[in-house]
Motif scaffolding. Sequence first.
Motif, PDB file in Angstrom:
ATOM      1  N   VAL A  62       0.827  -1.203   0.000  1.00  0.00           N
ATOM      2  CA  VAL A  62       0.000   0.000   0.000  1.00  0.00           C
ATOM      3  C   VAL A  62       0.858   1.248   0.000  1.00  0.00           C
ATOM      4  O   VAL A  62       0.624   2.182  -0.764  1.00  0.00           O
ATOM      5  CB  VAL A  62      -0.929   0.012   1.225  1.00  0.00           C
ATOM      6  N   SER A  63       1.880   1.268   0.851  1.00  0.00           N
ATOM      7  CA  SER A  63       2.681   2.485   0.892  1.00  0.00           C
ATOM      8  C   SER A  63       3.404   2.703  -0.437  1.00  0.00           C
ATOM      9  O   SER A  63       3.550   3.842  -0.881  1.00  0.00           O
ATOM     10  CB  SER A  63       3.667   2.451   2.056  1.00  0.00           C
ATOM     11  N   SER A  64       3.794   1.602  -1.100  1.00  0.00           N
ATOM     12  CA  SER A  64       4.460   1.769  -2.397  1.00  0.00           C
ATOM     13  C   SER A  64       3.506   2.336  -3.442  1.00  0.00           C
ATOM     14  O   SER A  64       3.894   3.160  -4.268  1.00  0.00           O
ATOM     15  CB  SER A  64       4.986   0.431  -2.911  1.00  0.00           C
ATOM     16  N   ILE A  65       2.255   1.882  -3.401  1.00  0.00           N
ATOM     17  CA  ILE A  65       1.282   2.415  -4.364  1.00  0.00           C
ATOM     18  C   ILE A  65       1.117   3.914  -4.142  1.00  0.00           C
ATOM     19  O   ILE A  65       1.085   4.706  -5.091  1.00  0.00           O
ATOM     20  CB  ILE A  65      -0.063   1.680  -4.232  1.00  0.00           C
ATOM     21  N   MET A  66       1.047   4.308  -2.884  1.00  0.00           N
ATOM     22  CA  MET A  66       0.946   5.742  -2.585  1.00  0.00           C
ATOM     23  C   MET A  66       2.175   6.492  -3.115  1.00  0.00           C
ATOM     24  O   MET A  66       2.063   7.562  -3.692  1.00  0.00           O
ATOM     25  CB  MET A  66       0.832   5.961  -1.072  1.00  0.00           C
ATOM     26  N   MET A  67       3.350   5.885  -2.911  1.00  0.00           N
ATOM     27  CA  MET A  67       4.576   6.539  -3.368  1.00  0.00           C
ATOM     28  C   MET A  67       4.610   6.652  -4.890  1.00  0.00           C
ATOM     29  O   MET A  67       5.174   7.599  -5.432  1.00  0.00           O
ATOM     30  CB  MET A  67       5.812   5.762  -2.888  1.00  0.00           C
TER      31      MET A  67
END
Lengths: 316, 338, 508, 350
Positions: free
Chosen positions: D138-143
């Motif tokens: 999830v955090s990578s998608i946000m990034m």
Amino acid sequence: MWTLIAQIFPYAIAFTIPLLITSLGGLFSERSGVVNIGLEGLMVVGSFTGAIVIYTLQPIMSPDLAVWIGLLAAALAGGVFAILHAFASINLNANQVISGTAINMMAGALTVFLARNVTGSGNIPIVRGLLRRDVPILSEIPVIGRLFFTSTYATTWLVLAILLLGWYVIYKTSYGLRLRACGEHPHAADSAGVNVYKVRYIAVILSGAFSGLGGGILLVTIAGEFTGSVAGLGFLALAALIFGQWKPLGILGATAFFGLASTIANVSSVIPMLKVIPGVILKVFPYIVTLIALVAFSKSSQAPKAAGEPYEKGKR
Amino acid sequence: GCGTDTGNKSDLQVGMVTDAGTIDDKSFNQGTWEGVKLAEKDLGVSTKYLKPAGTTEADYLKEIGNLYDAGYKFIVTPGFKFETAIFQAQTKYEDAKFVLIDGSPHSGDYNNVVEENTVSIFFAEHESGFLAGVATAVELQEGEVGFIGGMEIPPVQKFNWGFQQGIKYANENHGTNIEIKAENVVYQGSFDNVAAGQQLAAAQFDKGVDAIFCAAGGVGVGAINEAKARVESGENVWIIGVDVDQYADGIYEGEKSVILTSAMKRIDQAAYDMIKAELDGKFPGGQTLNFDAKNNGVGIPEKNPNLSDDTEKVVSDVFTKLKSGDITVSAEQGDLIK
Amino acid sequence: MDYVVEMLNIRKEFPGIVANDDITLKLKKGEIHALLGENGAGKSTLMSILFGLYQADRGQIRVNGKDVNISNPNVANELGIGMVHQHFKLVHNFTVTENIILGLEPKRGLSVDVKSAAKRVKELSEQYGLNVDPNAKIEDVSVGMQQRVEILKMLYRNADILIFDEPTAVLTPQEIEDLMKIMRNLIKEGKSIILITHKLKEIKAVADRCTVIRRGKFIGTVDVDSTTKAQMAEMMVGREVLFSVEKPDKEAGEVILKLDKVSVKSNREGVVAVKDFSLEVKEGEILGLAGVEGNGQSELVEAITGLKDIVSGKIFINGKDISNFSIRERINSGIAHIPEDRQKRGLVLDYTIGQNMVLEIYDRKPFSERGLLNHNAITEYAQQIVEDFDVRAGQGVESVARSLSGGNQQKAIVGREIELNPDLLIAVQPTRGLDVGSIEYIHSRLIEQRNRGKAILLVSLELDEVLNLSDRIAIINSGELVGIVDAKDTNENEIGLMMAGIKRGDTD
Amino acid sequence: MKKIPKELVVSLLAVVLGLIAGALFMLFTGNNPFAGYSYLIKGGTMSIERLGNTLATASPLILTGLSIAFAFKTGLFNIGAPGQVLFGGFCATAVALSVNAPKPLLLLLSVSAAALGGALWGSVPGFLKAKFNVHEVVSSIMMNWIAYWVVYYAIPAYFKGSFLETESRKIAHQASLRVDWLTKLFDGSYINLGLFIGIIAVFVVAFILNRTVLGYELKSVGFNRHAAEYAGISVNKNIILAMMISGALAGIGGAIIYTGNAANLQIGIVPTQGFDGIAVSLLGANTPIGVLASAIFFGLLYSGKGFMNAMTNIPPEIADTIIATIIYFAATSVLIERGLDKLKRKRRGN
Ligand SMILES: Nc1ncnc2c1ncn2[C@@H]1O[C@H](COP(=O)(O)OP(=O)(O)OP(=O)(O)O)[C@@H](O)[C@H]1O
Ligand SMILES: Nc1ncnc2c1ncn2[C@@H]1O[C@H](COP(=O)(O)OP(=O)(O)OP(=O)(O)O)[C@@H](O)[C@H]1O
Ligand SMILES: [Mg+2]
Ligand SMILES: [Mg+2]
């Protein structure tokens, strides 16, 4: 300020709804213990099927009826396509993330390919989507009426009803109890006589149906045509699921936040008040807030314990 | 598909490489392809389009090479992004012919070099936008209009600037009272964010805008959807289409459409004309052609069901004056908005 | 005639192993029937077949005289068969009631009728004296309570044939007493019970008959009253069994480990697991730490090894304060640790045995130099351990750890930790799940360490093990030190009482 | 006979099954699959220039594939490669456009900048995972989205050319990874130093993973973070480090894309090589050498499909369908393994 909020609210809701229903689909799947990163692809499948059905039916029947049949077909197609994921992750103990990735890739390629074969074009336009209506009486209520009951799509109420129903199913029915047990401790469920495979199949198919419906709703409320993509909404729904802590009301909050934040970012350029904020800040705002929320919730994470773990009977 | 049923048969193999976006983009890719297809039907050439994997010069050149190696030696490419690719291709494939639409070959330094086997075509988008602006102003008489662009690229900018000049012209010369506020002139930033298109259009309509000129591909689709929804719930709003006659896209019931008119550039015509010229042995190699009002390369559709006869008449007068040079439209921003 | 269950000539094969080979077990109505066998003898497998989790390859099952085909746990339920698994199968964030009704939910309309289910659970609980709160969450209740929930689960399903798989391993002597009482109650109510246990004492206490299996084979069924413990043990192991280990007397030396009023937070939110705990372990002694599972042993060990931060207090090794040392610094200060969970903590299952043998020292010479690994040195070192500790693996040090049997995995870990030549060896459940042979071997190695003057902290749930190996025994209850006794002048009873929190002297 | 690694068999079978699926689609659309595939292969190899282009297409895929394989090996799923490619590529472009130095130094600087940028982008999900246990997916998608918008606004603001708002200025030959001798050698193709960077990276990554203390620690954490913690390996440090290295690899991929294969950075486009890296890595069984092979295979597919489309009426989506099918079969390799086991047992039985 008030007029600004009142103005963008209906659009924020419109943007929220496909996300919400897709996220709810993800919720069912993950609560049963199957991670579904293929929501994006399943939405595309829904959008494609909805478009092709509506495109075919609208000339020969009432456009409204065609839209509803299209939505139904979108949900069905999503459910059917999800079987691929269910088969890989439930029967074959495949790595669920990889299988989901394959679903996304396949959906993108296959639908455009089919669209071209059926309509001769990679895009499928529909003449007319859903109409927005004011809810009688309720829209007269001060403040709330203006925000929630003005210019609404019927699908909004449908999705909210499904959400409510989903909440009921998950927390009040025996299927819900079994579903949650399968996501937390499948071996416990198994020894209590619950058919883990069946529960998970149903959940994954439901996640496909809901994502398909999400893609269909996107089509009939916002997009107006199938183009082979849903622009990352499926991934956003996945983020909302985690942001919302795998809870129906949580994802309602999370998707509403995304809806509002991205609508504000989108229309900021025509709102003088927002124009003073640099565009880049507005655009990255929802993503940064999500990161912060993930950090804030990390301590009390409610992630289903068995999500992502293939269930093998013999193993413990 | 090669082969045709018209009886005409030709050996010419015409290839096209699409730019970013799909062949069905309701814009320059689709327009170009329609011209090519028309040539297939009328002139019996065989045709093929390829979609590159990306939007870099390397991606474009690869597809050009594929077409060339497959025998398609008459290659049409729409979009300024092909400028550097065609610059290389025109010398690399000397026995092939190239039609570059919306651009002129250069090596990245904007020193244009159009070789003998290449034709570079430009459209006077500003004139097209101007006519659409006049038509809109005269039809509405008073009210507010807005503009939604996709990305800030030259053709889109020129549509915008021309449109603003057209409004101004009508206000000054035809007694209309149409306003266009700076805040309602926006570039969304992409050609595919449908939701943003819907939301932007809604925001403008809510603020009292009556008609929006959309030069934004898929973003415009969102705006058209929003307009349809509003019209059906009794509001009176319009969209002005772009590139091709978008009337059909705006149909919400029977024959009724939210497309007031469209600022067209006859890309299909240009593509078709070049193919025909080649067959006739008159390929204008080495030239840079301008498709503008003078040669009917831009304009509004012949049939505009939503425009009154009076409006059409005014527009046609203005069109004549554009042709004669009595009116000139600037292709520069000057003191226009954005 | 009056057998409720007859398992005849059961055979079950797993890849590479025959877990059950022609086993026959007959359960009379109203009896408690013990099933005895070493680790891996095939007890759980046999019961899993009866409960429908596995299918037998061959053989017959009769319930109440009728041939049955138990294809899944649902069929078993319908036949009135219930099972309490050794590792509880409970959903941690469900309530007691939810866990009990799972799979068999009473309904009112479309909803699950939790209220009436809770009432029924309460009734059952009272009827059998189980004292369970139907609305408590599993994650909040004690292990003993969880077991009673498992029993309720069976009773709720009207099971008449109850299978208990090693139910006492996790209980205090007091709780074991209670469980026995409950079992006798159940028999009175007309139930029949199969009880799996390694503990002969328990069999003597409650069982009527006992079936013994060894390495998957049926050895015999005996009448408990007329058979001695030694006889049963011999049947189980196949040779005469010595019930204690040889251990020369030895004077303890300097203090190696000193805990000074150490407090540690629990793995669960907010609770303190270890309170003001003080203890010394000296060179040349084995100090056994006895206690019921979940009374702070794990947290205490984690605090010493650095896996967990302490809230207050100090930890010394050889007089040096290591309270703020990192894990690696503690290892380098002379602490070695045989972890409780060998697969979770002890091994990287996807590494080879060779790679695993240097898990703590890969960055020392000669295993690596200037950041580069020296594979030859690693292999050589591992080879030595594998030979010294009799680790049997298909491809020697090149075998992937995952492919080893549990006993060999454990031997490898023990070997690795002893080879570190630590001043303090912490051994947590070093023989859990191992067969007698391996147990004897590991015990002798631990004593050898002690004799060489090392300090050993032994943490075990097996009272026998603690009693046999230790020089001194510290008893922990609810995170507090109840007392320290000399192994020579104590007995199981006393320790049992102390484990339940009753201090020495309170009883005398 | 030496034993063939199981992963290799699975990967090859997945490819074969994917190609069969593709063949069925071709038949379904009335095309001859043999012709289709032969044009596909010809399209990627039939001239020295095409061969060069195939390798050029493969070059960034080697890096993104390595990036994702490296993360997998260390127990992480780096779905953030697109963002790392974009931001790394942006950093490389920024250096290329603003620093004046001799070519070798300039290239070193811009590739390093890309690595740093990618590492920075990877470090955020790594940090959040290590410190707060936030799932890296999830955090990578946000990034990814954050990278998209940061670059979207930064290019027009600081690096745009005089004519266009939507792309950076053209990168001078001086700062480009293309070098004359290589271009000439491959007959004017787009092949560039990126290929060598990719091959070097393959060996460096293999070396790190197999021969170094760092690799030992990273893999320990990836395979079993509890055991690593027990052994005194800093789990948090290694998770962050793993994501940074993975990000750096993707970032270098970005440098190859924007300063090698292309000569500028266009905004509004998510680099597809980031996601393709997942497929490359999976097909390569997450091993460096496997990644190299599968990147070249994907390079062949991508660069040959245009010619196939030009020569036949096979729709362009076929190649994507083939790739998706391959990934699905790679994911369901259990099925393949089971089949293999059954086959073996049968043979033994006889
Ligand atoms: N699912 C399985 N797959 C393969 N082998 C298994 C499986 N379950 C058990 N075994 C093997 O079968 C044998 C019998 O195991 P079982 O669990 O029945 O022993 P047990 O008598 O219950 O031992 P314990 O006292 O440790 O509980 C063991 O060697 C075990 O390793
Ligand atoms: N799939 C398997 N392959 C190999 N060995 C196994 C497998 N499953 C279990 N075992 C081994 O079999 C032994 C007993 O396992 P089993 O699962 O029967 O546990 P148990 O202690 O009897 O608990 P329970 O009664 O809850 O099943 C253990 O040593 C375990 O490691
Ligand atoms: Mg057992
Ligand atoms: Mg056991």
